[in-house]
Design a protein around this motif. Structure first.
Motif, PDB file in Angstrom:
ATOM      1  N   VAL A 213      33.537   0.691  -6.624  1.00 24.81           N
ATOM      2  CA  VAL A 213      33.068   1.827  -5.921  1.00 24.81           C
ATOM      3  C   VAL A 213      33.181   1.359  -4.491  1.00 24.81           C
ATOM      4  O   VAL A 213      32.481   0.537  -4.082  1.00 24.81           O
ATOM      5  N   ASP A 215      31.841   3.122  -1.269  1.00 19.63           N
ATOM      6  CA  ASP A 215      30.749   4.129  -0.735  1.00 19.63           C
ATOM      7  C   ASP A 215      30.567   3.920   0.615  1.00 19.63           C
ATOM      8  O   ASP A 215      30.051   3.132   1.276  1.00 19.63           O
ATOM      9  N   GLU A 217      28.553   5.886   2.533  1.00 20.17           N
ATOM     10  CA  GLU A 217      27.223   6.458   2.879  1.00 20.17           C
ATOM     11  C   GLU A 217      26.765   5.643   4.030  1.00 20.17           C
ATOM     12  O   GLU A 217      26.796   4.308   4.193  1.00 20.17           O
ATOM     13  N   ILE A 231      39.425  13.790   4.392  1.00 20.82           N
ATOM     14  CA  ILE A 231      39.171  12.634   3.145  1.00 20.82           C
ATOM     15  C   ILE A 231      40.465  12.139   2.580  1.00 20.82           C
ATOM     16  O   ILE A 231      40.543  11.011   2.025  1.00 20.82           O
ATOM     17  N   HIS A 235      41.188   8.174   1.758  1.00 13.72           N
ATOM     18  CA  HIS A 235      41.969   7.751   0.668  1.00 13.72           C
ATOM     19  C   HIS A 235      43.410   6.901   1.159  1.00 13.72           C
ATOM     20  O   HIS A 235      43.491   5.832   0.454  1.00 13.72           O
ATOM     21  N   THR A 261      36.704   4.074  -7.250  1.00 17.08           N
ATOM     22  CA  THR A 261      35.954   5.386  -6.924  1.00 17.08           C
ATOM     23  C   THR A 261      35.474   5.359  -5.415  1.00 17.08           C
ATOM     24  O   THR A 261      34.951   4.424  -5.008  1.00 17.08           O
ATOM     25  N   VAL A 262      36.017   6.316  -4.947  1.00 19.27           N
ATOM     26  CA  VAL A 262      35.559   6.725  -3.303  1.00 19.27           C
ATOM     27  C   VAL A 262      34.606   7.528  -3.161  1.00 19.27           C
ATOM     28  O   VAL A 262      34.859   8.662  -3.507  1.00 19.27           O
ATOM     29  N   LYS A 263      33.453   7.193  -2.510  1.00 15.59           N
ATOM     30  CA  LYS A 263      32.324   8.279  -2.179  1.00 15.59           C
ATOM     31  C   LYS A 263      32.373   8.234  -0.855  1.00 15.59           C
ATOM     32  O   LYS A 263      32.132   7.393  -0.050  1.00 15.59           O
ATOM     33  N   ILE A 264      32.282   9.686  -0.406  1.00 10.59           N
ATOM     34  CA  ILE A 264      32.256   9.885   1.256  1.00 10.59           C
ATOM     35  C   ILE A 264      31.165  10.927   1.232  1.00 10.59           C
ATOM     36  O   ILE A 264      31.208  11.977   0.559  1.00 10.59           O
ATOM     37  N   PRO A 265      30.204  10.937   2.046  1.00  6.20           N
ATOM     38  CA  PRO A 265      29.268  11.960   2.296  1.00  6.20           C
ATOM     39  C   PRO A 265      29.723  13.055   2.928  1.00  6.20           C
ATOM     40  O   PRO A 265      30.625  12.917   3.852  1.00  6.20           O
ATOM     41  N   GLU A 266      29.200  14.273   2.398  1.00  2.00           N
ATOM     42  CA  GLU A 266      29.546  15.557   2.886  1.00  2.00           C
ATOM     43  C   GLU A 266      28.955  15.548   4.364  1.00  2.00           C
ATOM     44  O   GLU A 266      27.913  15.105   4.738  1.00  2.00           O
ATOM     45  N   SER A 271      34.374  13.465   6.142  1.00  2.00           N
ATOM     46  CA  SER A 271      34.426  14.685   5.440  1.00  2.00           C
ATOM     47  C   SER A 271      33.864  15.886   6.147  1.00  2.00           C
ATOM     48  O   SER A 271      33.085  16.520   5.871  1.00  2.00           O
TER      49      SER A 271
END
Length: 493
Positions: A213, A215, A217, A231, A235, A261-266, A271
């Motif tokens: 993952v 992340d 954040e 975004i 990637h 899994t790529v998590k990007i804060p809104e 983003s």
């Protein structure tokens, strides 16, 4: 580009037919920044003309697509409408018919509707390049059909799946090896843009199945300027880094991202909202994302972290609102790459995301009213270490006519870091060598006597213009761009 193809497929899956070609550049449709225009062509089955079996796609950066400044990379943009033509989806070829009038509307008329913004300043050049992209896709369609004819559709598709599966397994092995090499499955890093905005990354690896993952954040919020990165750019940076760290020769493909899994804060820098300015996100922020990922994996020291985007040109909307034809020129400039555990960095090279070569000096001087006075290695700008970072370059232009000149760059206040005791590379610098002129109010009165020891009255000014600036350069003015070096690795011997 996979983001862009998937987006178009959602819009047109049931209406595409042979002879259609799609055009898009919008960041919310999988684009990077507006000058990068993607052309997408569906490939239909030889047996069933209604069945799409593949796509061919090409993406090219175009020198001017409108906006508030020639070159469509304005350092001062604060909204995407400042940056030129935006196309979410357009059938540039519809059932075999080339839609030139609609293209003129998209590229020339619509961008000029916004305050201080112009349409494409040299439509003929952009149109020719778009036709080249369409032709490239068409060539690809023919080659795919030839391959299917030789091997059969089932075999071709099976090998496509094999290539993706091999990439997936290669990345899973890489991630497992990283845990063994570093002795932990939790990685983290942070780096900062010149304005202080943090880009934070935490990576948690599942060593049993080789998944991870990523992340982001903690990354800073969307900025008012143009360093926001869609975004799709994030990637692209992730897949690039994973492919670069693989010690095996595999084709770059989306299989590399299957274990990730790529998590990007809104509402963050990575983003941004639909109307945020993004032209520098693809060329500057992307470099810093790569540095952060490679730092987290302890892979190598920072490279120059910049692409040194230079644009100049003429034409566009004047003070009275009248649009004049013109032209725009754009280039990116090399710097130093970071050193690694057993290698020195490379000097004078385009690093990571840039993937371009610079034009010949002779062609540049023949086509545009400039002289390239210097283009040389910036000796000593790479960080020292057991393995030294690569040196940046010095590129100096003299302008033969009054021109609007813009520079969009990073690593002007923060140095590219070294690792394991290696020293940082030197930060970059942009200098304006300005001749004194009466109309500018900086020509001193002829009252002093040089013979008495005073400075000559017309000595040019040397002005540091910072990392992001647009300036109306006068005839005879020069711009000196000193690009950053790469960081060193290990304590200097």
């Amino acid at each position: 580009m996979s983001f862009a193809v998937r987006y178009q497929l959602k819009l047109h899956a049931k209406t595409l037919r042979e002879g259609d070609v799609l055009m898009t550049n919008s960041p919310r449709a999988g684009g990077s920044h507006l000058p990068d225009i993607t052309i997408i062509t569906p490939v239909f089955s030889p047996e069933d003309k209604s069945k799409i079996i593949f796509f061919t796609a090409s993406r090219g950066h175009h020198a001017d697509i409108g906006g508030i400044l020639a070159g469509s990379m304005p350092p001062t943009s604060v909204t995407i409408f400042d940056e030129g033509a935006q196309i979410v989806s357009f059938k540039i070829v519809d059932n075999g018919t080339y839609k030139r009038e609609e293209l003129v509307d998209y590229m020339c008329e619509r961008p000029a509707q916004y305050p201080n913004s112009s349409g494409c300043r040299n439509f003929k050049d952009v149109e020719s390049d778009l036709k080249a992209q369409i032709a490239a896709n068409h060539k690809g369609v023919g080659l795919i059909h030839a391959m299917i004819e030789e091997y059969g559709l089932q075999t071709v598709q099976e090998y496509m799946i094999h290539i993706k599966n091999n990439a997936e397994q290669s990345v899973r092995r890489l991630l497992k090896d990283v845990v063994k090499r570093l002795g932990t499955n939790k990685l983290s890093a942070v780096d900062y843009l010149d304005d202080g905005t943090p880009i934070c990354l935490k990576v948690v690896i599942n060593e049993s199945d080789g998944s991870a993952v990523f992340d982001f954040e903690g990354t800073g919020p969307e900025v008012r300027g143009n360093l926001n990165a869609p975004i799709s750019v994030v990637h692209s940076a992730v897949i690039y880094c994973l492919r670069s760290m693989l010690n095996s020769d595999i084709p770059l493909n989306s299989g590399c991202l299957v274990p990730v899994t790529v998590k990007i804060p809104e509402d963050s820098l990575l983003s941004p909202s639909d109307t945020a300015a993004v032209c520098a996100g693809n060329v500057l922020t992307s470099q810093r994302i790569v540095d952060v990922i490679l730092k987290a994996f302890d892979a190598c020291a920072a490279s120059q972290g910049c692409t040194n985007n230079l644009t100049f040109g003429a034409g566009g909307k004047d003070s009275s609102g009248k649009v004049k034809p013109g032209w725009g020129y754009y280039e990116t400039i090399a710097g130093g790459s970071g050193a690694g555990p057993d290698w020195h960095g490379t000097s004078g090279v385009h690093t990571h995301i840039t993937n371009t070569r610079i034009g010949d000096v002779e062609i540049l001087e023949r086509r545009y009213p400039v002289l390239v006075k210097r283009f040389e290695i910036r000796d000593g700008s790479g960080g020292k270490g057991e393995f030294n970072g690569g040196d940046g370059v010095v590129r100096e232009f003299e302008f033969l006519h009054k021109l609007q000149v813009s520079i969009l760059s990073e690593r002007r206040s923060r140095q590219p870091y070294g690792l394991h005791g290696g020293e940082p590379g030197m930060s970059g610098r942009n200098l304006w060598i300005k001749r004194l002129r009466e109309e500018d109010g900086d020509l001193p009165e002829q009252t002093r006597n040089p013979a008495e020891g005073d400075l000559p009255p017309n000595k040019p000014r040397k002005i540091n213009i910072g990392g992001k600036a647009t300036i109306l350069m006068g005839k005879g003015d020069s711009l000196i761009i000193e690009t950053p070096g790469g960081g060193g690795w290990g304590s200097p011997r």
